[in-house]
Design a protein around this motif. Structure first.
Motif, PDB file in Angstrom:
ATOM      1  N   ASN A  11      -7.720  -3.954  13.543  1.00 20.98           N
ATOM      2  CA  ASN A  11      -6.623  -3.071  13.138  1.00 20.98           C
ATOM      3  C   ASN A  11      -5.256  -3.738  13.331  1.00 20.98           C
ATOM      4  O   ASN A  11      -4.362  -3.605  12.484  1.00 20.98           O
ATOM      5  CB  ASN A  11      -6.674  -1.765  13.918  1.00 20.98           C
ATOM      6  CG  ASN A  11      -7.821  -0.865  13.488  1.00 20.98           C
ATOM      7  OD1 ASN A  11      -8.364  -1.017  12.394  1.00 20.98           O
ATOM      8  ND2 ASN A  11      -8.207   0.060  14.345  1.00 20.98           N
ATOM      9  N   LYS A  15      -2.949  -4.612  10.177  1.00 25.82           N
ATOM     10  CA  LYS A  15      -1.642  -3.962  10.079  1.00 25.82           C
ATOM     11  C   LYS A  15      -0.535  -4.987   9.883  1.00 25.82           C
ATOM     12  O   LYS A  15       0.380  -4.794   9.060  1.00 25.82           O
ATOM     13  CB  LYS A  15      -1.382  -3.137  11.340  1.00 25.82           C
ATOM     14  CG  LYS A  15      -0.077  -2.357  11.289  1.00 25.82           C
ATOM     15  CD  LYS A  15       0.081  -1.493  12.543  1.00 25.82           C
ATOM     16  CE  LYS A  15       1.377  -0.684  12.468  1.00 25.82           C
ATOM     17  NZ  LYS A  15       1.559   0.178  13.664  1.00 25.82           N
ATOM     18  N   SER A  19       0.041  -4.151   5.889  1.00 29.58           N
ATOM     19  CA  SER A  19       0.959  -3.010   5.783  1.00 29.58           C
ATOM     20  C   SER A  19       2.284  -3.377   5.133  1.00 29.58           C
ATOM     21  O   SER A  19       2.907  -2.537   4.464  1.00 29.58           O
ATOM     22  CB  SER A  19       1.200  -2.393   7.159  1.00 29.58           C
ATOM     23  OG  SER A  19       1.800  -3.329   8.036  1.00 29.58           O
ATOM     24  N   SER A  20       2.727  -4.615   5.277  1.00 27.83           N
ATOM     25  CA  SER A  20       3.996  -5.022   4.670  1.00 27.83           C
ATOM     26  C   SER A  20       3.913  -5.063   3.144  1.00 27.83           C
ATOM     27  O   SER A  20       4.944  -5.156   2.468  1.00 27.83           O
ATOM     28  CB  SER A  20       4.427  -6.396   5.209  1.00 27.83           C
ATOM     29  OG  SER A  20       3.479  -7.385   4.883  1.00 27.83           O
ATOM     30  N   THR A  24      -2.279   0.743   3.282  1.00 28.35           N
ATOM     31  CA  THR A  24      -2.316   1.645   4.434  1.00 28.35           C
ATOM     32  C   THR A  24      -3.736   1.844   4.955  1.00 28.35           C
ATOM     33  O   THR A  24      -4.705   1.800   4.200  1.00 28.35           O
ATOM     34  CB  THR A  24      -1.725   3.017   4.071  1.00 28.35           C
ATOM     35  OG1 THR A  24      -2.462   3.579   2.976  1.00 28.35           O
ATOM     36  CG2 THR A  24      -0.266   2.879   3.661  1.00 28.35           C
ATOM     37  N   GLN A  25      -3.825   2.111   6.234  1.00 30.85           N
ATOM     38  CA  GLN A  25      -5.109   2.386   6.877  1.00 30.85           C
ATOM     39  C   GLN A  25      -5.521   3.818   6.607  1.00 30.85           C
ATOM     40  O   GLN A  25      -4.696   4.738   6.639  1.00 30.85           O
ATOM     41  CB  GLN A  25      -5.001   2.141   8.377  1.00 30.85           C
ATOM     42  CG  GLN A  25      -6.325   2.246   9.129  1.00 30.85           C
ATOM     43  CD  GLN A  25      -6.162   1.939  10.606  1.00 30.85           C
ATOM     44  OE1 GLN A  25      -5.040   1.842  11.106  1.00 30.85           O
ATOM     45  NE2 GLN A  25      -7.266   1.802  11.311  1.00 30.85           N
ATOM     46  N   TRP A  32      -8.883   0.205   4.487  1.00 27.84           N
ATOM     47  CA  TRP A  32      -7.480   0.130   4.103  1.00 27.84           C
ATOM     48  C   TRP A  32      -7.387   0.355   2.599  1.00 27.84           C
ATOM     49  O   TRP A  32      -8.288  -0.038   1.850  1.00 27.84           O
ATOM     50  CB  TRP A  32      -6.889  -1.220   4.500  1.00 27.84           C
ATOM     51  CG  TRP A  32      -6.751  -1.365   5.996  1.00 27.84           C
ATOM     52  CD1 TRP A  32      -7.772  -1.525   6.891  1.00 27.84           C
ATOM     53  CD2 TRP A  32      -5.548  -1.316   6.759  1.00 27.84           C
ATOM     54  NE1 TRP A  32      -7.273  -1.574   8.166  1.00 27.84           N
ATOM     55  CE2 TRP A  32      -5.906  -1.467   8.127  1.00 27.84           C
ATOM     56  CE3 TRP A  32      -4.203  -1.178   6.421  1.00 27.84           C
ATOM     57  CZ2 TRP A  32      -4.962  -1.473   9.134  1.00 27.84           C
ATOM     58  CZ3 TRP A  32      -3.254  -1.188   7.431  1.00 27.84           C
ATOM     59  CH2 TRP A  32      -3.639  -1.340   8.778  1.00 27.84           C
ATOM     60  N   ASP A  34      -5.041   0.326  -1.037  1.00 27.76           N
ATOM     61  CA  ASP A  34      -3.883  -0.051  -1.852  1.00 27.76           C
ATOM     62  C   ASP A  34      -3.803   0.960  -2.992  1.00 27.76           C
ATOM     63  O   ASP A  34      -4.546   0.877  -3.974  1.00 27.76           O
ATOM     64  CB  ASP A  34      -4.044  -1.474  -2.389  1.00 27.76           C
ATOM     65  CG  ASP A  34      -2.831  -1.927  -3.180  1.00 27.76           C
ATOM     66  OD1 ASP A  34      -1.704  -1.666  -2.725  1.00 27.76           O
ATOM     67  OD2 ASP A  34      -3.005  -2.532  -4.259  1.00 27.76           O
TER      68      ASP A  34
END
Length: 215
Positions: A11, A15, A19-20, A24-25, A32, A34
């Protein structure tokens, strides 16, 4: 860190890398997402029973069929070895970083392939689906309808309606196809109906509200 806490490493690294890029999880899971509106790319750090570690599944899930779960419509298991966690946190983190970069590259590839309906049509029509005659026909028929190729749309949808197997899920699929066929006389009406399905599906999947653009 205990032997079972390898999920925290996954995780943490995911992340940092994913995440950038707007990925998102899903809750606290090893999945995750998209989110691209009408489709979602699913990244799963899949465990194996009895082993500490992960392998990697990546694929596109179309939101134009009303369901509450995420599936892999195009893509799935990646051609990699299972990454075991033996207690060495640094080594495991390095291996997870490699998986995350692989996942990110695939995500960017899918974003390009499905950035508009014309690009998506090429990818979908050239793909051989796991259930080609049934789900393949649904996805290919739908993209043809969205790109105003009604003869092809009808051809693919008819393959589903002509299938004589008696599965309950197939009867449900036929009902959905009939809804997309009945009282829809033009491209604009078809697109509106598909957008309606996408919005319902996104609600079932608990995805955030998002403008759906099919162009």
């Amino acid at each position: 860190m205990s032997h079972t806490d390898h999920k925290k490493i996954i995780n943490k690294v995911a992340k940092k890398i994913l995440s950038s890029h707007g990925i998102t999880q899903k809750g606290q899971s090893r999945i995750w997402l998209d989110d691209n509106g009408w489709f979602v790319t699913v990244i799963e750090f899949q465990p194996f029973h009895g082993r500490q570690g992960t392998t990697l599944n990546i694929g596109v899930n179309f939101n134009w069929y009303e369901e509450e779960y995420f599936s892999f419509d195009i893509g799935y298991r990646q051609d990699i070895d299972f990454v075991d966690y033996d207690g060495n946190e640094d080594m495991f983190s390095e291996e997870i970083e490699k998986l995350c970069h692989l996942a990110l590259n695939k995500i960017l590839e899918f974003r390009e392939k499905f950035k508009n309906l014309d690009n998506a049509k090429l990818s979908i029509l050239n793909n051989t689906f796991t259930s080609e005659e049934i789900w393949g026909s649904y996805h290919k028929g739908t993209i043809c309808g969205l790109t105003n190729e009604y003869a092809k749309k009808n051809e693919y949808y008819q393959k589903i309606l002509d299938n004589n197997e008696t599965y309950e899920w197939l009867s449900e699929l036929k009902s959905r196809v009939n809804l997309l066929e009945n009282n829809i006389s033009n491209h604009n009406d078809f697109s509106k109906k598909v957008i309606e399905i996408i919005k319902k599906t996104r609600t079932l999947k608990k995805l955030k509200e998002k403008e759906i653009i099919l162009s």
